[in-house]
Motif scaffolding. Structure first.
Motif: not given
Lengths: 374, 296
Positions: A99, A112, A101, A92, A87, A95, A66, B192-193, A164, B195-201
Motif C-alpha cells: 500500500a 507521510f 502511495f 502501525n 489513526n 500491508f 479496521f 488498502s491505500l 512513527k 487504510e494505510a493512510a488512516e493507519d498512519l494517522g
C-alpha cells in the motif's frame, strides 16, 4: 555468564503489551474469531500462523482498528482499545500489498505518518533519514514506488510503518510477494530490525518456515481458535495436537492403543506388527486410543537389520523424494501404512545404497516421537 | 512497407476528414461576402490551372478577422462561451465526482449495472433529451407542477430561456463524460491505500484529500477537458434552453452562417474558435501522455 533467555511469557511479573480477552468476531453468521484469549509481550516477535480463513488476518485487523470485536476486549498496555479509530492507535501496519502511495516518492511515503502528527520539518527529515539508513534505502529516496524493485518496496513499506515508532508493528504476510531467496534474506533483515528498534512485531503468515525462522513465539490457528501458542521449537518438537503436528513440517502419524509401562508407553497399532514404544508427556490411560507422531528426520533408515532396537519396523521403499541436501524415503510397512524417513545426503547421489523396492529397516528411539490424543 | 501502410491509414483519414475541410473553411474565411452561389468570392477556377490558384491567392485577405475585432459582439461571445464552459465544467465535476466515487465504492457486482445506468441516456437521441428538458423546465412544465404539488412554489418558474437552464442542460448532457474517466481512475485504486493512510494517522477526510483526490487527478483532468472542449462550441443547448441574452459563440456562428448567410465571417469565427480550442486539446493530450508514462 549465562545469556538471559528472552521468555517474558514464563515470567508472571511481566505485564503483557497486548491482551485479547474472550474476543469473538462475527461477520454475519460466520464466526471469524471464537472466544479467543491471548497475551503478547513487549519486544516479542509474535507469529500468527494458519491456513487461509483461519482468522489470523481478522485478528490483525482488529489490532489495527479496521475491525472491532463483536464481544470481548483487546487491551494495549492495559488500556482498552475499544472503538479507538485506526489513526488514534500507537499501532502501525505493514500491508500485504505494501500500500505505498504511488504519487509520492519513497521519502514522502516514509514521511507521510510523521507529517500527520508534527510540523517540525527538521525533526521529520531527521527521522526519515534514520529510517532510510535502517532499511538501506538512501539511494532511492527520490524515486517513486513504481521505479524500484519488489524487495525495495517491501523495505519502504517497513520503513514507513516503523517511522512513527509504534508500540506495536503489524506485518500482514510481509514477504509473500518476494521470491524464495529474497524472502530468506529478508527474514533475517526483519529480525535484525526488530532487535535494533525493540518494537513488538506481530506477523501474520501462512508460511510455517517463515514463522519458525522469525518468531519468538508462534500461535497456530484454526477456525478462529488458537490451537497452540509456543516457541517454534516447542511447536515443532512438542505439538499439542495432531493438527499442529501435521500443519508444521512433515510428520508420520501412527494410531494405536496405549498401554502405560513405567515412564514408557506401549502402542499396539496393527495386527502382526511389532509394537511401538513411546514416552508419555502426560498420563495415558490403559487402552486409550492415541496417535503417535514422529518426524521423518527422526526415523533412521538402513538396509541391514540393526541390533538391540526396541522400535524396529520392516518395509519396502515405495518412493524417494530427492531434495538435494536431504532425501525423503516413503516406506510401506507390513500393514500397508506409509512411513516417511529422512536422511541427509552426506554422500553423492551415485553412491546412494538404498533404492526403489529395497527391503529396509526403520528405527527410532523411544523419545523421538510424541503421543497425542485422538 | 507494411509499417508505412499501417501508419498511412490514420494519416489519410486525418487528411481527408480534418485537414482538407479545415483548409476549405480557412479559404472561405479569407474570402469576401458575395450575393451568389456559393455566397463568397473568389472561387477557385480549376480550368485556369496554376494561374487560377495564383489569382485566388492574390484576392484573399484578412478583412473578416479585422471585422471580428471591430465588433464587440464577437469577443464578448467568445468570453461568454469560455465563462459558461468553465462554470459548467466545475458544476459537472462537483456533480460527477461523488457519483463516480459512489460507483467505485459500490459492491463489485453492482458496478456494471451502475455503469450501464450512466451510459443509458445515450440510447436516446441527444436532441430529444434536450427537448425533454424544455418540457421539464418550462414556466408551467413538469418541474413546476411537481414543486407546486409539494407546495414549494406558487408562481410559474423562470428557468427556461435563462443561463441556469443552459447550465442544467450542459451538466446533464456531459455528466457521463465526467463520470467515466473519474470512475476509471478511482476503480483501480487499491482500498488498502486508504487504510494505510488512516493507519498512519489520517482522518477519513484527510485521507480523501491526500490520497483519493491526487490518485484520481488524471481522471479529473480528463473529465474536465472532455466537458470543457465541446461545451465552448456548444450550439444546441444554448439555442434550445438559453434565452436571447445567452451569448455563446456556437450560436453566433450559426446565426452568421444561416441567418446572415455571411459564410466568410462565419468561417473566420470558426477558425478562431478552433485556435482557442487547440490550447486545451494540447493540454489534454499532454495529460494523457503523462498518465501513460506514470503507469508505464
Amino acid at each position: 555468564m549465562n545469556q538471559k533467555v528472552f521468555a517474558p511469557w514464563d515470567d508472571p511479573n511481566q505485564k503483557p503489551l497486548i491482551q485479547f480477552q474472550n474476543v469473538t468476531k462475527k461477520f454475519g453468521t460466520f464466526t471469524a474469531i471464537d472466544d479467543l484469549s491471548l497475551d503478547i509481550y513487549e519486544r516479542e516477535f509474535f507469529a500468527l500462523l494458519g491456513p487461509s480463513g483461519c482468522g489470523k488476518t481478522t485478528m490483525m485487523r482488529m489490532l489495527a482498528g479496521f475491525e472491532t470485536p463483536t464481544s470481548g476486549t483487546i487491551r494495549l498496555s492495559g488500556q482498552d482499545l475499544g472503538q479507538t479509530a485506526p489513526n488514534k492507535r500507537a499501532v502501525n501496519m505493514m500491508f500485504q500489498s505494501y500500500a505505498l502511495f504511488p504519487h509520492l516518492s519513497v521519502w514522502e511515503n516514509i514521511a507521510f505518518g510523521l507529517k500527520r502528527e508534527s510540523t517540525d520539518k527538521d525533526a521529520i527529515a531527521a527521522r526519515v533519514e534514520e529510517m532510510l539508513r535502517l532499511t538501506r534505502l538512501g539511494k532511492f529516496a527520490k524515486r517513486k514506488p513504481h521505479q524500484i524493485s519488489g524487495g525495495q518496496r517491501q523495505r519502504v513499506a517497513l520503513a514507513r510503518s516503523l517511522a512513527k515508532s509504534p508500540k506495536l508493528l503489524l506485518l500482514d504476510e510481509p514477504l509473500g510477494a518476494l521470491d524464495k531467496k529474497l524472502r530468506e534474506e529478508t527474514q533475517f533483515e526483519l529480525m535484525d530490525i526488530q532487535e535494533k528498534t525493540g518494537t513488538t512485531f506481530v506477523i501474520v503468515t501462512h508460511d510455517q518456515e517463515e514463522a519458525m525462522t522469525v518468531a519468538s513465539r508462534v500461535a497456530v490457528m484454526d477456525e478462529g481458535r488458537l490451537v497452540q501458542v509456543a516457541t517454534p521449537a516447542d511447536i515443532y518438537e512438542a505439538p499439542n495436537s495432531v493438527y499442529v503436528a501435521d500443519f508444521i513440517g512433515d510428520v508420520n502419524i501412527i494410531e494405536g492403543n496405549a498401554t502405560p509401562n513405567g515412564d514408557r508407553v506401549r502402542i499396539d497399532w496393527a495386527e502382526g506388527q511389532p509394537e511401538i514404544w513411546g514416552t508419555a508427556q502426560k498420563p495415558v490411560a490403559s487402552g486409550e486410543r492415541i496417535s503417535f507422531a514422529i518426524r521423518p528426520e527422526k526415523v533412521t533408515i538402513s538396509k541391514e537389520k540393526p541390533e538391540d532396537r526396541r522400535n524396529l519396523l520392516e518395509g519396502e521403499v515405495i518412493d524417494i523424494a530427492y531434495l538435494g541436501n536431504i532425501s525423503t524415503f516413503h516406506v510401506k510397512v507390513g500393514n500397508g501404512q506409509i512411513i516417511k524417513a529422512q536422511s541427509a545426503n552426506t554422500r553423492r547421489l551415485a553412491n546412494r545404497d538404498i533404492t526403489w523396492e529395497d527391503r529396509v529397516w526403520l528405527t527410532f528411539t523411544e523419545t523421538a516421537g510424541v503421543l497425542l490424543e485422538g | 512497407m507494411r509499417r508505412f501502410t499501417l501508419i498511412a491509414v490514420p494519416y489519410l483519414w486525418l487528411l481527408a476528414l480534418f485537414l482538407v475541410p479545415f483548409l476549405i473553411v480557412l479559404k472561405i474565411s479569407l474570402s469576401d461576402y458575395a450575393l451568389s452561389i456559393p455566397p463568397y468570392a473568389p472561387t477557385l477556377d480549376f480550368s485556369a490551372g496554376w494561374q487560377g490558384i495564383k489569382d485566388l491567392m492574390s484576392k484573399l485577405d484578412f478583412e473578416n478577422y479585422v471585422f471580428l475585432t471591430e465588433d464587440a459582439l464577437y469577443w464578448k461571445a467568445y468570453l461568454s462561451s469560455l465563462k459558461i464552459a468553465l462554470i459548467s465544467t466545475v458544476l459537472t465535476l462537483l456533480v460527477g465526482y461523488p457519483i463516480a466515487y459512489g460507483m467505485a465504492r459500490a459492491a463489485p457486482e453492482w458496478r456494471p449495472t451502475l455503469l450501464m445506468l450512466v451510459i443509458l441516456p445515450f440510447w436516446t437521441s441527444f436532441l430529444i433529451r434536450v427537448y425533454a428538458w424544455m418540457g421539464i423546465l418550462a414556466s408551467e412544465g413538469v418541474l413546476y407542477q411537481f414543486l407546486s404539488f409539494l407546495g414549494i412554489v406558487d408562481e410559474p418558474l423562470k428557468i427556461l430561456s435563462t443561463n441556469t437552464a443552459v447550465y442544467i442542460g450542459i451538466v446533464y448532457t456531459y455528466l457521463p463524460f465526467m463520470i467515466l474517466p473519474i470512475y476509471a481512475a478511482l476503480e483501480k485504486m487499491d482500498d488498502s491505500l486508504i487504510e494505510a493512510a488512516e493507519d498512519l494517522g489520517c482522518s477519513r477526510m484527510s485521507a480523501f484529500w491526500l490520497i483519493t483526490i491526487p490518485l484520481s487527478k488524471s481522471g479529473i483532468i480528463a473529465g474536465c477537458f472532455l466537458v470543457f472542449i465541446p461545451t465552448i462550441g456548444e450550439f444546441v443547448i444554448p439555442s434550445l434552453l438559453g434565452g436571447s441574452d445567452t451569448l455563446m459563440i456556437g450560436k453566433v456562428l450559426w446565426e452568421e452562417f444561416f441567418s446572415n448567410r455571411d459564410w466568410p465571417v462565419a468561417s473566420a469565427v470558426a477558425i478562431i474558435l478552433l485556435l482557442i480550442l487547440v490550447i486545451p486539446i494540447v493540454l489534454f493530450q499532454r495529460n494523457q501522455q503523462l498518465q501513460r508514462e506514470a503507469e508505464g
